[in-house]
Design an enzyme around this catalytic site. Structure first.
Site, PDB file in Angstrom:
ATOM      1  N   MET A  11       0.856  -1.191   0.000  1.00 26.96           N
ATOM      2  CA  MET A  11       0.000   0.000   0.000  1.00 26.96           C
ATOM      3  C   MET A  11       0.893   1.243   0.000  1.00 26.96           C
ATOM      4  SD  MET A  11      -3.465  -0.874   2.005  1.00 26.96           S
ATOM      5  CE  MET A  11      -2.868  -0.743   3.672  1.00 26.96           C
ATOM      6  N   HIS A  48       9.563  -3.571   3.213  1.00 23.54           N
ATOM      7  CA  HIS A  48       9.095  -3.843   1.845  1.00 23.54           C
ATOM      8  C   HIS A  48      10.274  -4.179   0.934  1.00 23.54           C
ATOM      9  CE1 HIS A  48       5.747  -1.008   3.139  1.00 23.54           C
ATOM     10  NE2 HIS A  48       5.076  -2.077   2.747  1.00 23.54           N
TER      11      HIS A  48
HETATM   12  O1  PAF Z   1      -0.146  -5.681   3.761  1.00 20.15           O
HETATM   13  C1  PAF Z   1      -0.522  -4.771   2.992  1.00 20.15           C
HETATM   14  O2  PAF Z   1       0.179  -3.787   2.735  1.00 20.15           O
HETATM   15  C2  PAF Z   1      -1.912  -4.852   2.368  1.00 20.15           C
HETATM   16  O3  PAF Z   1      -2.807  -5.437   3.234  1.00 20.15           O
HETATM   17  C3  PAF Z   1      -1.909  -5.564   1.006  1.00 20.15           C
HETATM   18  C4  PAF Z   1      -1.523  -7.022   1.126  1.00 20.15           C
HETATM   19  C5  PAF Z   1      -0.976  -4.852   0.052  1.00 20.15           C
HETATM   20  C6  PAF Z   1      -3.321  -5.523   0.405  1.00 20.15           C
HETATM   21  O4  PAF Z   1      -3.758  -4.227   0.248  1.00 20.15           O
END
Ligand code: PAF
Length: 309
Positions: free
Chosen positions: A54, A61
């Site tokens: 997100m 990430h």
């Molecule tokens: O973990 C996240 O950032 C969100 O829940 C995801 C998996 C991208 C779905 O919007």
């Protein structure tokens, strides 16, 4: 399709495949742009990994991206703040968004394509699907955030349909989400291998999260107590399950800036709460949700026979 780096017009006219060969990172905003990438680049025998996010990217990430790079020929990172998974509109409103910063972080990371769609691309019409995840959605996050996992399942299944990855990467910090997504692929038959990656932590142990940047300096400093407490808890052999949960909640709540929403001790694969040590699954997980003001933080630790895993 717009390249992330300089030389836009030149790259725009090159074949997407050539751009990929030159390791340019491309940005797709629409389904058409994404399809044109796949159409021109061709999948052939190349494997494709997806890291759904997100945005508000952090090193956690980036570790998913590097795991994805190491296991696939092509890495796609999606950046989409999914409205259907926010059960609290205030939370959706304050969720951090900075696509330009995300793109800068991703360029040079080995990410080939950033897929940053708008709401209409993901949901051309309202998504009324309701998934049934059984007991998995009736505990912890599922119990406290009604509709949250249904929204996660909606967006993840749409991303899988659009990107068609061979593998998808999720962090173990959101352990219940990971279990839900595994179940989603089983329920829908979407042929995607789900990979869970270890939680990355700040130097003081706080689990990396996009929400950390919303904490005040004081809250941020004090939030380190969450992981410290969880680690210490895994050594407390003398306590029963309920006593241990109470000890964790009391220890975290003794910090006036933090308020525990739940503490659960569960089997690490089915995430169903255990009540006694004897006979419980060999690998357990302690999960917590803690509020620091308006900001909700979650974390977990895995352990087995009072040894932190
Ligand atoms: O973990 C996240 O950032 C969100 O829940 C995801 C998996 C991208 C779905 O919007």
């Amino acid at each position: 399709m717009v390249p992330a780096t300089a030389g836009r017009s030149l790259i725009k006219n090159m074949s997407i495949f050539a751009a990929l060969l030159l390791k340019r990172m491309l940005i797709a905003r629409t389904r058409k742009e994404l399809d044109s990438f796949f159409g021109r680049a061709g999948r052939e025998n190349r494997t494709l990994g997806l890291v759904p996010t997100m945005g508000a990217l952090h090193q956690g990430h980036m570790s998913l991206v590097s795991c994805c790079n190491s296991e696939n020929d092509v890495t796609v990172v999606s950046v989409f703040v999914n409205p259907t998974q926010f059960n609290d509109p205030k939370d959706l409103e304050i969720y951090p968004r900075d696509l330009e910063k995300d793109i800068n972080m991703l360029s040079g990371s080995g990410c080939d394509v950033v897929f940053a769609p708008d709401v209409e691309t993901i949901y051309p019409e309202p998504d009324n699907r309701v998934f049934n995840f059984g007991p998995l959605e009736r505990v912890m996050e599922g119990k406290l955030r009604p509709g949250h996992f249904n929204g996660v399942a909606q967006v993840v299944s749409r991303l899988f349909e659009l990107v068609k990855p061979d593998r998808a990467y999720f962090g173990k910090k959101d352990i219940q989400q990971l279990a839900i997504i595994r179940k989603l692929t089983a329920l829908t038959g979407l042929p995607v291998e789900i990979r869970g990656c270890d939680t990355l932590r700040e130097n003081d142990g706080l689990a990396m999260s996009s929400r950390n940047m919303l904490l005040t300096g004081e809250q941020r400093k004090n939030a380190a107590i969450i992981y410290r407490t969880l680690r210490e808890a895994t050594l407390k052999k003398e306590l029963g399950v309920d006593q241990l949960k109470t000890w964790i909640a009391d220890t975290i709540n003794s910090n006036t800036l933090l308020k525990v929403e739940y503490v659960e001790i569960a089997g690490s694969s089915d995430l169903q709460p255990v009540t006694h040590w004897a006979g419980s699954e060999a690998e357990l997980v302690i999960c917590v949700a803690v509020r620091a003001g308006n900001i909700r933080l979650i974390d977990n630790v895995f352990f087995s026979n009072f040894v932190l895993l």
